[in-house]
Write a protein that holds these residues in place. Sequence first.
Motif, PDB file in Angstrom:
ATOM      1  N   CYS A  78      36.975 -82.760   1.573  1.00 12.40           N
ATOM      2  CA  CYS A  78      37.990 -82.892   2.677  1.00 12.40           C
ATOM      3  C   CYS A  78      39.180 -83.225   1.691  1.00 12.40           C
ATOM      4  O   CYS A  78      39.156 -83.569   0.594  1.00 12.40           O
ATOM      5  N   TYR A  79      40.219 -83.389   2.653  1.00 12.29           N
ATOM      6  CA  TYR A  79      41.494 -83.597   2.034  1.00 12.29           C
ATOM      7  C   TYR A  79      42.556 -84.329   3.132  1.00 12.29           C
ATOM      8  O   TYR A  79      42.511 -83.948   4.017  1.00 12.29           O
ATOM      9  N   ALA A  80      42.962 -85.544   2.390  1.00  7.16           N
ATOM     10  CA  ALA A  80      43.655 -86.541   3.191  1.00  7.16           C
ATOM     11  C   ALA A  80      45.271 -86.065   2.664  1.00  7.16           C
ATOM     12  O   ALA A  80      45.501 -86.097   1.607  1.00  7.16           O
ATOM     13  N   GLU A  81      46.152 -86.019   3.625  1.00 10.93           N
ATOM     14  CA  GLU A  81      47.447 -85.857   3.208  1.00 10.93           C
ATOM     15  C   GLU A  81      48.502 -86.970   3.693  1.00 10.93           C
ATOM     16  O   GLU A  81      48.595 -86.835   5.065  1.00 10.93           O
ATOM     17  N   SER A  82      49.508 -87.252   3.105  1.00  9.52           N
ATOM     18  CA  SER A  82      50.483 -88.247   3.827  1.00  9.52           C
ATOM     19  C   SER A  82      51.815 -87.840   3.143  1.00  9.52           C
ATOM     20  O   SER A  82      52.026 -87.670   1.721  1.00  9.52           O
ATOM     21  N   ARG A  83      53.000 -87.517   4.148  1.00 11.49           N
ATOM     22  CA  ARG A  83      54.131 -86.969   3.394  1.00 11.49           C
ATOM     23  C   ARG A  83      55.264 -87.665   4.255  1.00 11.49           C
ATOM     24  O   ARG A  83      55.382 -88.047   5.327  1.00 11.49           O
ATOM     25  N   GLY A  84      56.331 -87.949   3.414  1.00 15.25           N
ATOM     26  CA  GLY A  84      57.469 -88.482   4.112  1.00 15.25           C
ATOM     27  C   GLY A  84      58.737 -87.857   3.740  1.00 15.25           C
ATOM     28  O   GLY A  84      58.637 -87.077   2.649  1.00 15.25           O
ATOM     29  N   GLY A  85      59.914 -88.038   4.662  1.00 18.34           N
ATOM     30  CA  GLY A  85      61.284 -87.291   4.220  1.00 18.34           C
ATOM     31  C   GLY A  85      61.936 -88.035   2.978  1.00 18.34           C
ATOM     32  O   GLY A  85      62.989 -87.329   2.627  1.00 18.34           O
ATOM     33  N   ASP A  86      61.539 -89.118   2.606  1.00 19.12           N
ATOM     34  CA  ASP A  86      62.227 -90.065   1.400  1.00 19.12           C
ATOM     35  C   ASP A  86      61.634 -89.783   0.021  1.00 19.12           C
ATOM     36  O   ASP A  86      60.370 -89.258   0.067  1.00 19.12           O
ATOM     37  N   LYS A  87      61.855 -90.713  -0.849  1.00 22.51           N
ATOM     38  CA  LYS A  87      61.065 -90.444  -2.051  1.00 22.51           C
ATOM     39  C   LYS A  87      60.381 -91.703  -2.260  1.00 22.51           C
ATOM     40  O   LYS A  87      59.859 -91.919  -3.603  1.00 22.51           O
ATOM     41  N   ASP A  88      59.832 -92.345  -1.414  1.00 19.82           N
ATOM     42  CA  ASP A  88      59.109 -93.686  -1.498  1.00 19.82           C
ATOM     43  C   ASP A  88      57.333 -93.142  -1.636  1.00 19.82           C
ATOM     44  O   ASP A  88      56.706 -93.152  -0.692  1.00 19.82           O
ATOM     45  N   MET A  89      57.216 -92.967  -2.957  1.00 15.90           N
ATOM     46  CA  MET A  89      55.908 -92.448  -3.349  1.00 15.90           C
ATOM     47  C   MET A  89      54.633 -93.571  -2.866  1.00 15.90           C
ATOM     48  O   MET A  89      53.685 -93.362  -2.659  1.00 15.90           O
ATOM     49  N   ALA A  90      55.274 -95.131  -3.134  1.00 14.75           N
ATOM     50  CA  ALA A  90      54.389 -96.013  -2.998  1.00 14.75           C
ATOM     51  C   ALA A  90      53.859 -96.167  -1.451  1.00 14.75           C
ATOM     52  O   ALA A  90      52.535 -96.249  -1.027  1.00 14.75           O
ATOM     53  N   LEU A  91      54.736 -95.872  -0.370  1.00 16.09           N
ATOM     54  CA  LEU A  91      54.413 -95.830   0.805  1.00 16.09           C
ATOM     55  C   LEU A  91      53.443 -94.859   1.155  1.00 16.09           C
ATOM     56  O   LEU A  91      52.541 -95.196   2.091  1.00 16.09           O
ATOM     57  N   GLN A  92      53.839 -93.434   0.718  1.00 15.61           N
ATOM     58  CA  GLN A  92      52.635 -92.485   1.081  1.00 15.61           C
ATOM     59  C   GLN A  92      51.483 -92.703   0.421  1.00 15.61           C
ATOM     60  O   GLN A  92      50.373 -92.417   0.795  1.00 15.61           O
ATOM     61  N   ARG A  93      51.452 -93.231  -0.830  1.00 11.22           N
ATOM     62  CA  ARG A  93      50.210 -93.455  -1.462  1.00 11.22           C
ATOM     63  C   ARG A  93      49.252 -94.228  -0.872  1.00 11.22           C
ATOM     64  O   ARG A  93      48.168 -94.348  -0.632  1.00 11.22           O
ATOM     65  N   THR A  94      49.769 -95.728  -0.253  1.00 13.16           N
ATOM     66  CA  THR A  94      49.223 -96.429   0.504  1.00 13.16           C
ATOM     67  C   THR A  94      48.745 -95.820   1.667  1.00 13.16           C
ATOM     68  O   THR A  94      47.567 -96.042   2.158  1.00 13.16           O
ATOM     69  N   ARG A  95      49.798 -95.124   2.382  1.00 14.81           N
ATOM     70  CA  ARG A  95      49.112 -94.609   3.716  1.00 14.81           C
ATOM     71  C   ARG A  95      47.910 -93.545   3.608  1.00 14.81           C
ATOM     72  O   ARG A  95      47.206 -93.652   4.030  1.00 14.81           O
ATOM     73  N   VAL A  96      48.133 -92.739   2.285  1.00 12.15           N
ATOM     74  CA  VAL A  96      46.900 -91.834   2.229  1.00 12.15           C
ATOM     75  C   VAL A  96      45.643 -92.254   2.108  1.00 12.15           C
ATOM     76  O   VAL A  96      44.474 -92.155   2.575  1.00 12.15           O
ATOM     77  N   PHE A  97      45.627 -93.550   1.385  1.00 16.40           N
ATOM     78  CA  PHE A  97      44.471 -94.312   1.121  1.00 16.40           C
ATOM     79  C   PHE A  97      44.028 -95.229   2.444  1.00 16.40           C
ATOM     80  O   PHE A  97      42.696 -95.370   2.687  1.00 16.40           O
ATOM     81  N   GLU A  98      44.948 -95.596   3.497  1.00 20.64           N
ATOM     82  CA  GLU A  98      44.606 -96.077   4.772  1.00 20.64           C
ATOM     83  C   GLU A  98      43.900 -94.756   5.486  1.00 20.64           C
ATOM     84  O   GLU A  98      43.018 -95.102   6.296  1.00 20.64           O
ATOM     85  N   LEU A  99      44.280 -93.614   5.388  1.00 16.73           N
ATOM     86  CA  LEU A  99      43.714 -92.581   6.311  1.00 16.73           C
ATOM     87  C   LEU A  99      42.186 -92.537   5.643  1.00 16.73           C
ATOM     88  O   LEU A  99      41.338 -92.335   6.596  1.00 16.73           O
ATOM     89  N   VAL A 100      41.969 -92.448   4.357  1.00 13.08           N
ATOM     90  CA  VAL A 100      40.430 -92.229   3.910  1.00 13.08           C
ATOM     91  C   VAL A 100      39.914 -93.510   4.085  1.00 13.08           C
ATOM     92  O   VAL A 100      38.583 -93.138   4.552  1.00 13.08           O
ATOM     93  N   ALA A 101      40.364 -94.583   4.128  1.00 20.18           N
ATOM     94  CA  ALA A 101      39.562 -95.704   4.498  1.00 20.18           C
ATOM     95  C   ALA A 101      38.883 -95.843   6.023  1.00 20.18           C
ATOM     96  O   ALA A 101      37.884 -96.180   6.527  1.00 20.18           O
ATOM     97  N   ALA A 102      40.070 -95.105   6.920  1.00 26.00           N
ATOM     98  CA  ALA A 102      39.584 -94.899   8.207  1.00 26.00           C
ATOM     99  C   ALA A 102      38.518 -93.913   8.283  1.00 26.00           C
ATOM    100  O   ALA A 102      37.589 -94.036   9.247  1.00 26.00           O
ATOM    101  N   VAL A 103      38.406 -92.820   7.507  1.00 25.73           N
ATOM    102  CA  VAL A 103      37.390 -92.013   7.496  1.00 25.73           C
ATOM    103  C   VAL A 103      35.763 -92.841   7.235  1.00 25.73           C
ATOM    104  O   VAL A 103      34.909 -92.656   7.676  1.00 25.73           O
ATOM    105  N   GLU A 104      36.197 -93.596   6.152  1.00 28.27           N
ATOM    106  CA  GLU A 104      35.132 -94.324   5.373  1.00 28.27           C
ATOM    107  C   GLU A 104      34.487 -95.106   6.583  1.00 28.27           C
ATOM    108  O   GLU A 104      33.250 -95.346   6.672  1.00 28.27           O
TER     109      GLU A 104
END
Length: 155
Positions: A78-104
């Motif tokens: 499986c693969y989870a992906e989060s993208r944003g229109g800005d350059k805030d990598m920390a925000l997207q990194r946090t969000r993708v781990f939230e997605l996988v946490a919801a799966v878990e």
Amino acid sequence: MATTSRVPAAVDALLAILRAVPALEAVHIVDGPPSVNLTERQRIYVGWQPSGEASVALTQDFAAAGARTRDEAFEIFCYAESRGGDKDMALQRTRVFELVAAVETALRATDLAPEAPTLNGTVLWSHITAGNLTQQQDQGALTGLDFTITCRARI
């Protein structure tokens, strides 16, 4: 007719479970590889990873002498992906781990979902066992987390 694998039923059950998770309501749950429409900001792909060619890897062996039942072990990629229109990598990194946490969390047994770890009775058990994080700047910050759901079944 004898069942030769629990993979099709398990993948279908996993998709149904994820599509019913309230925390993933705004997330596009994709069956297999991506389509041409990539407008959604958050996605979870079941049976696809960008770096892999297999959707599921499986092995089988006899469960006991007499060859009446078989044990099946498999991994759903499986693969989870989060993208944003800005350059805030920390925000997207946090969000993708939230997605996988919801799966878990969706794969854990609860009073309301006692069959969750068995993918609604299709396998003996399932859980997340591996993951790899990728990050890139591609028209904004993009993070991806490929993860593996390992399952065990008796057929």
